[in-house]
Design a protein around this motif. Sequence first.
Motif, short mmCIF file in Angstrom:
data_model
loop_
_atom_site.label_atom_id
_atom_site.label_comp_id
_atom_site.label_asym_id
_atom_site.label_seq_id
_atom_site.Cartn_x
_atom_site.Cartn_y
_atom_site.Cartn_z
N ILE A 1 48.18 -75.13 -13.09
CA ILE A 1 47.62 -75.53 -14.37
C ILE A 1 48.52 -76.59 -14.98
CG2 ILE A 1 46.98 -74.74 -16.68
CD1 ILE A 1 46.43 -71.99 -15.41
N VAL A 2 47.96 -77.75 -15.24
CA VAL A 2 48.71 -78.86 -15.82
C VAL A 2 48.58 -78.77 -17.34
CG1 VAL A 2 48.94 -81.37 -15.96
CG2 VAL A 2 48.26 -80.29 -13.79
N LEU A 3 49.71 -78.51 -17.99
CA LEU A 3 49.71 -78.40 -19.45
C LEU A 3 50.03 -79.72 -20.12
CD1 LEU A 3 51.60 -75.01 -19.78
CD2 LEU A 3 49.14 -75.41 -19.88
N ARG B 1 58.93 -80.78 -20.98
CA ARG B 1 59.94 -80.08 -20.21
C ARG B 1 59.29 -79.18 -19.17
NH1 ARG B 1 65.42 -77.08 -21.32
NH2 ARG B 1 65.50 -75.97 -19.35
N ALA B 2 59.81 -79.24 -17.95
CA ALA B 2 59.37 -78.36 -16.87
C ALA B 2 60.58 -77.55 -16.42
CB ALA B 2 58.80 -79.18 -15.72
#
Length: 118
Positions: A55-57, A101-102
Motif C-alpha cells: 500500500i503506497v501512502l 519517511r519510510a
Amino acid sequence: MSPQMRRPSRCCVGKIRQILPTRNSINNVVFYDVLFDIPNPERELNIQMTAQVFIVLARAKGVLLIPAAAIGNAGEGAEIKVQVLKATGSVELRAIKIGIRAKISAEVTTGFRRRNRS
C-alpha cells in the motif's frame, strides 16, 4: 482444483473498499482481510484469492534521501539537526526538515541540497 494465479511479476492496481475489523495473527505477523476493487478484464482473479499487497501512502520522485538511522525517531514534518561532513573534513550541525519517511530512508525537504559540499 481451484485456479491459482502464480505470476509474481503480475501487478494489479486497485482501490481499497473495506478493511475488515477481524485480524489474524500467524507467527507474530498480523493479517487483515481487505476488499479491493480491481479491474479484472481477463477474469484471472477470483473471489477469496490471497495476495501480497503493498500500500503506497505517499510518493516522491527525484528527492534527496537520508538514512532513517541518521534521524532517529524524527517523523514527517520534524525539524532536526544532523551532522554533515564538509569538504574540509570537519563536521557541522545542519538543521533540516523531514518530508516523507519510510523504514529505511526519509526525504529531506529543506536545509540541504544535492551535492552539498559546504
